[in-house]
Design a protein around this motif. Structure first.
Motif, PDB file in Angstrom:
ATOM      1  N   UNK A 235       0.825  -1.210   0.000  1.00 22.87           N
ATOM      2  CA  UNK A 235       0.000   0.000   0.000  1.00 22.87           C
ATOM      3  C   UNK A 235       0.859   1.260   0.000  1.00 22.87           C
ATOM      4  N   UNK A 236       2.040   1.171   0.608  1.00 18.72           N
ATOM      5  CA  UNK A 236       2.921   2.339   0.692  1.00 18.72           C
ATOM      6  C   UNK A 236       3.909   2.410  -0.460  1.00 18.72           C
ATOM      7  N   UNK A 237       3.935   1.372  -1.305  1.00 24.70           N
ATOM      8  CA  UNK A 237       4.919   1.323  -2.384  1.00 24.70           C
ATOM      9  C   UNK A 237       4.474   2.194  -3.551  1.00 24.70           C
TER      10      UNK A 237
ATOM     11  N   UNK B  38      -1.107   3.685  -2.587  1.00 22.17           N
ATOM     12  CA  UNK B  38      -0.569   4.955  -3.069  1.00 22.17           C
ATOM     13  C   UNK B  38      -0.230   4.913  -4.550  1.00 22.17           C
ATOM     14  N   UNK B  39      -0.083   3.726  -5.108  1.00 23.01           N
ATOM     15  CA  UNK B  39       0.283   3.579  -6.512  1.00 23.01           C
ATOM     16  C   UNK B  39      -0.237   2.261  -7.045  1.00 23.01           C
ATOM     17  N   UNK B  40       0.489   1.713  -8.051  1.00 26.42           N
ATOM     18  CA  UNK B  40       0.179   0.379  -8.571  1.00 26.42           C
ATOM     19  C   UNK B  40      -1.267   0.280  -9.052  1.00 26.42           C
ATOM     20  N   UNK B  41      -1.645   1.197  -9.941  1.00 30.37           N
ATOM     21  CA  UNK B  41      -3.028   1.238 -10.422  1.00 30.37           C
ATOM     22  C   UNK B  41      -3.321   0.172 -11.462  1.00 30.37           C
ATOM     23  N   UNK B  42      -2.293  -0.506 -11.954  1.00 29.16           N
ATOM     24  CA  UNK B  42      -2.499  -1.629 -12.873  1.00 29.16           C
ATOM     25  C   UNK B  42      -2.007  -2.884 -12.171  1.00 29.16           C
TER      26      UNK B  42
END
Length: 688
Positions: A84-86, A137-141
């Motif tokens: 989640x924080x990456x 926070x990222x990794x939307x794909x």
């Protein structure tokens, strides 16, 4: 999938071999390690790779710089918090281990610390929702591969022992997920304990290792996996979910993804629509292209080439077909298989009244035809109703996000799907036999009773109602018995009349009921009304043949369409020929193509009794009006066969001239009180 810088990729590889409940899955960790090494070999920094494996020495075998995590509940919760924080663009998740379908129909994955007394697990949907939430926070794909069983488990196994590990459930963000499950609901996932790898894992990993491009093309991966498993006879069929969630009020939905992978049946349907526009390319060639690449490129070219309104209309129809297939694409894989009879039942219950086309034979066809009614995003969409009925029948659940409805609308749809139609579930059967006469004789009864069936409550016997021994006296008594049902608070039900053959001639279905607020109304105008053969119930041989034939029909109609056979008028006076036809042909329903004469001689000379004696459970007559036979055949195929009387009643409500005068003997065993009561006595029945 478009190119992504490997430095913007995060990887989680889970391989759980050992569990607290003692079950070993030797090779699961090796598959996870293989996935991690593949990612590092394509440039993903080892610091972006997390491996959670339960095997001795796993930490020492990691790619240098990779993170190791215990695959316990707390260990995996820490991993999800880390993800989640990456930062980054793409998340790759691989999970190989033990899983089942929880009694709530959720897929769950056991953690290494799951014990018999405490079956710790993560719900897959909870994981996916967390990864799609604003907590990330990222990794939307995201690409997720889950190689685990999805067999159903005894609810008692979970009773008090299952603990699903919590993950925060935050509002959703814009995210794309490709999720590949090893098996559909109710099936195990093959695992080769000698070669020490899962069937899906080895297939996916081998394919990934052969691809020069990174990240993997999920469309091609999905095609490859489906093709390989379809070649086997194992029964295991992977399930793919393409999920996109949106911000704000747009909701979220399963979608077919870039390039759109369709089943062969779906691709062929689009190919046929395209072939109508441009018949130059063979259908098989078009099907192969659409299955692999989608239809957008073909349709765009055709749009540009159109020069007439007719051509533009044809391309528009092809595009609508393409859109329908994208809408229904994931459904067959999620819902699994159902017998044809149950598919028809769900289809005609979901469709608007008046759909008179030939019944669908497959789930894929039923879904496509329901989608053709449109109204996507509306709770009134026939496809949504059909899917919730199929969910109820299969016990499987389509992801809530596919529906594109708010929670209240979807909850209402699913609640409606579990409720049986009143006209089918509630029944009142009135016995017009005279217990003081023998078979072959007929005298109107001097007292009449009935049995009321309410779903969930069983049968309840009415009080006896005195009656003058005449048609008029019986008619008045039937009115009083109906009042008894109304007094119980039951207004909607189907009506059955157990009637001797001689009483058929007075047309009891047309007897009128009236009260202070209602003018004279024929019984069959207000509700589905059928006749039950008194002679059949009183004769052991006829009763045995009937039960045997009814059970056979019920079993066979799960796999085929109903068969209605009509007996020609030339046999009206030769009951032996009628009896022979019924015994030899074995149709589901028999129709008399003529009006039977009034009963004046012995019973065995009557055409209706001839069909009954031979065991025909369902008889309709007369079939001498134009269009009647075709209409009966269509009604027989539009849903559950035994619910034909309810469909006939709805048709009559819309068009009083339709099937005017059509009569039915409908001796469905489930429509009659258990134990087959005789006269006014019913073993085990409750007196009111």
């Amino acid at each position: 999938m478009s190119t992504v810088d490997p430095a913007q990729v995060q990887v989680l590889a889970v391989g759980i071999e050992r569990y607290g409940f003692g079950e070993h899955l030797s090779g699961a960790a090796s598959d996870a390690m293989r996935f991690a090494r593949w990612a590092v070999a394509h440039g993903v920094p080892p610091a972006n790779v997390t491996v959670a494996c339960s095997w001795q020495g796993a930490a020492e075998d990691l790619p240098q710089g990779a993170r190791f995590a215990e695959p316990s509940t707390s260990g995996l919760q820490d991993v999800f918090r880390h993800l989640a924080d990456a930062s980054g663009e793409l998340l790759l998740v691989f999970w190989c281990g033990h899983g089942v379908v929880h009694p709530t129909r959720e897929r769950v994955l056991f953690t290494a610390d799951a014990e018999e007394s405490m079956l710790r697990n993560f719900a897959v949907n909870d994981i996916l929702r967390f990864l799609a939430s604003w907590r990330m926070h990222g990794l939307a794909r995201q690409v997720v591969v889950v190689d685990a069983c999805a067999n159903f488990i005894d609810p008692y196994t979970f009773d008090g022992a299952a603990v699903t590990s919590p993950l925060p459930d935050n509002p959703r963000r814009e995210v794309e997920q490709f999720v590949l499950f090893a098996s559909q609901h109710g099936r195990t996932a093959a695992f080769d304990r000698i070669a020490r790898h899962g069937a899906l894992s080895d297939l996916v990993l081998t394919w990934l290792e052969q691809q020069p491009a990174f990240p993997p093309d999920t469309v091609r991966l999905d095609q490859h996996v489906r093709h390989e498993f379809e070649r086997t006879a194992s029964g295991q069929r992977p399930v793919t979910l393409w999920h996109r969630s949106f911000r704000g009020d747009e909701g979220s939905t399963l979608y077919a993804g870039p390039g759109t992978v369709l089943s062969v049946a779906q691709a062929r349907r689009v190919a046929l629509a395209v072939h109508d526009v441009t018949p130059v390319r063979p259908v098989d060639e078009l099907t192969a292209h659409i299955a692999e690449h989608g239809a957008e490129d073909i349709l765009t070219t055709l749009d540009q080439e159109c020069v007439t309104d007719a051509a533009r209309l044809a391309v528009h129809k092809a595009r609508l077909c393409w859109q329908r297939q994208r809408w229904i694409r994931p459904l067959p894989g999620v819902l699994g298989a159902l017998p044809a009879g149950r598919i028809r039942a769900a289809y005609y219950r979901a469709l608007p009244v008046g759909d008179n086309r030939e019944a669908p034979l497959t789930m894929d066809d039923a879904l496509d035809r329901a989608a053709n009614y449109g109204r996507r995003g509306s709770p009134d969409a026939p496809l949504y109703r059909l899917v919730t009925y199929l969910e109820h029948m299969t016990g499987r659940r389509v992801d809530d996000r596919w529906f594109e409805l708010d929670d209240g609308e979807l909850t209402g749809l699913r609640a409606d799907a579990t409720a049986e139609p009143d006209s089918i579930g509630r029944r009142f059967v009135i016995d017009l036999r005279n217990p003081d006469t023998v078979t072959g004789e007929f005298h109107w009864p001097t007292r009449i009773a009935g049995h009321l069936y309410l779903p969930g409550h069983g049968w309840r016997r009415s009080p006896e109602q005195p009656a003058e021994p005449s048609a008029e006296g019986s008619r008045a008594a039937v009115g009083e018995l109906l009042q008894w049902v109304f007094d119980l608070g039951v207004a909607t039900f189907s009506l059955g009349l157990i009637t001797p053959r001689a009483a058929f001639d007075v047309l009891p279905e047309a007897w009128e009921y009236t009260d202070a607020l209602t003018g004279p109304t024929p019984l069959w105008q207000d509700r589905p009304t059928v006749l039950h053969s008194a002679e059949r119930l009183d004769n052991r041989q006829a009763r045995t043949r009937w039960r045997e034939r009814a059970a056979m029909i019920r079993a066979e109609l799960d796999q085929r369409l109903p068969d209605v056979a009509w007996i020609d008028e030339k046999h009206r006076d030769t009951p032996v020929q009628i009896r022979s036809q019924v015994l030899q042909r074995g149709a589901d329903c028999y129709g008399l193509g003529f009006r039977p004469p009034e009963l004046r001689g012995p019973l065995h000379g009557d055409p209706l009794i001839a069909a009954i004696a031979a065991g025909a459970p369902y008889v309709v007559w007369p079939g001498d009006e134009p269009g009647t036979r075709d209409l009966v055949a269509r009604l027989a195929r539009q849903g559950v066969f035994t619910d034909l009387p309810a469909r006939l009643h709805r048709l009559r409500a819309e068009d009083r001239d339709a099937c005017r005068g059509l009569r039915l003997i409908w001796d469905e065993p489930d429509f009659l009180p258990q134990g087959q009561f005789t006269g006014l006595t019913a073993e085990g029945a409750d007196d009111a």
